[in-house]
Design a protein around this motif. Structure first.
Motif, PDB file in Angstrom:
ATOM      1  N   THR A 131     105.506 -31.379 -73.669  1.00 42.70           N
ATOM      2  CA  THR A 131     106.624 -31.713 -74.677  1.00 42.70           C
ATOM      3  C   THR A 131     106.545 -30.215 -75.930  1.00 42.70           C
ATOM      4  OG1 THR A 131     105.987 -33.766 -74.901  1.00 42.70           O
ATOM      5  CG2 THR A 131     107.518 -33.142 -76.426  1.00 42.70           C
TER       6      THR A 131
ATOM      7  N   ARG B 181     110.034 -26.665 -79.552  1.00 41.23           N
ATOM      8  CA  ARG B 181     111.266 -25.452 -79.572  1.00 41.23           C
ATOM      9  C   ARG B 181     111.489 -25.377 -80.809  1.00 41.23           C
ATOM     10  NH1 ARG B 181     109.497 -23.302 -75.000  1.00 41.23           N
ATOM     11  NH2 ARG B 181     110.245 -24.437 -73.031  1.00 41.23           N
TER      12      ARG B 181
ATOM     13  N   VAL C 129     112.699 -27.289 -65.437  1.00 44.27           N
ATOM     14  CA  VAL C 129     112.031 -26.255 -65.313  1.00 44.27           C
ATOM     15  C   VAL C 129     111.577 -26.078 -63.738  1.00 44.27           C
ATOM     16  CG1 VAL C 129     111.254 -25.888 -67.634  1.00 44.27           C
ATOM     17  CG2 VAL C 129     110.021 -27.254 -65.928  1.00 44.27           C
TER      18      VAL C 129
ATOM     19  N   SER D 136     110.733 -33.392 -72.816  1.00 41.88           N
ATOM     20  CA  SER D 136     111.790 -33.098 -73.579  1.00 41.88           C
ATOM     21  C   SER D 136     113.062 -33.222 -72.865  1.00 41.88           C
ATOM     22  CB  SER D 136     111.561 -31.900 -74.266  1.00 41.88           C
ATOM     23  OG  SER D 136     111.523 -30.829 -73.318  1.00 41.88           O
TER      24      SER D 136
ATOM     25  N   ARG E 246     111.339 -32.006 -64.867  1.00 37.90           N
ATOM     26  CA  ARG E 246     111.705 -31.813 -66.127  1.00 37.90           C
ATOM     27  C   ARG E 246     110.461 -32.122 -67.219  1.00 37.90           C
ATOM     28  NH1 ARG E 246     117.095 -31.973 -67.175  1.00 37.90           N
ATOM     29  NH2 ARG E 246     118.422 -32.647 -65.639  1.00 37.90           N
TER      30      ARG E 246
ATOM     31  N   GLU F 156     113.952 -31.007 -70.601  1.00 40.47           N
ATOM     32  CA  GLU F 156     114.300 -29.765 -70.191  1.00 40.47           C
ATOM     33  C   GLU F 156     113.915 -29.471 -68.767  1.00 40.47           C
ATOM     34  OE1 GLU F 156     112.659 -25.083 -71.416  1.00 40.47           O
ATOM     35  OE2 GLU F 156     112.478 -26.682 -73.112  1.00 40.47           O
TER      36      GLU F 156
END
Length: 192
Positions: free
Chosen positions: A78, A81, A25, A21, A18, A23
């Motif tokens: 970070t 986005r 991946v 953030s 992760r 997210e």
């Protein structure tokens, strides 16, 4: 502030991770490759500092660079986005690039002029600095590749920082070679 009270989580056992953030991946994601290469650069600087021999100027420069590399890792981990996060993400800023330039000028001002390319070597500190420089150049390539992707943002300051840091490490390698007097110079075609 970061709190690390548990080192293994088993969440990466399947090849994922992760970002800061949150997210998810793959560990092969270009963003992970970029901040991983930054981490490798930092580890190289840790090894260099074992060989600085009490040179307070050089050791201070490298210590500041190590701290800034953690800032850069946080920046790259970070992604921007375009959404508001619950915290202010740490980003590399121009003043960090400016400081590297001042430190390059400080060290380079005492070096002899170059008459050829420098081979990695000389003192243990210089050899380790040249290794760190090459790893930093790879981190720069990884960050540039990340920035080239359509949906990824890498700040210009972050890219400049890596470029200047590799320049600093080259100059520092010469500094560690008796301020250039101990440089090992390339002799083109010497072994033909």
């Amino acid at each position: 502030m970061v709190t690390l009270n548990r080192i293994y989580t088993r969440t990466g056992d399947g090849g994922g991770t992760r970002l800061a953030s949150g997210e998810p991946v793959s560990k092969t994601h270009p963003r992970v490759s970029a901040y991983g290469a930054v981490d490798e650069t930092n580890a190289c600087l840790g090894l260099v500092r074992l060989h600085t021999g009490g040179d307070a100027v050089l050791d201070g420069i490298l210590m500041r660079a190590q701290n800034d590399l953690f800032d850069l890792g946080a920046d790259l981990a970070t992604p921007d986005r375009g959404q508001k996060l619950e915290w202010e993400p740490l980003r590399i800023v121009q003043s960090q690039v400016d400081r590297l330039e001042r430190e390059i000028d400080l060290l380079n001002g005492e070096l002899s002029d170059l008459t050829s390319f420098v081979l990695p070597g000389g003192t243990p500190a210089a050899a380790a600095l040249h290794l760190a420089r090459t790893v930093c150049r790879r981190a720069e390539r990884e960050a540039v590749a990340l920035a080239a992707l359509e949906d990824e943002v890498v700040s210009p300051a972050a890219l400049k920082f890596l470029n200047r840091l590799s320049d600093l490490l080259f100059v520092a390698g010469r500094w560690a070679n008796e301020k250039g007097a101990g440089d090992v110079l390339w002799t083109p075609g010497a072994n033909r």
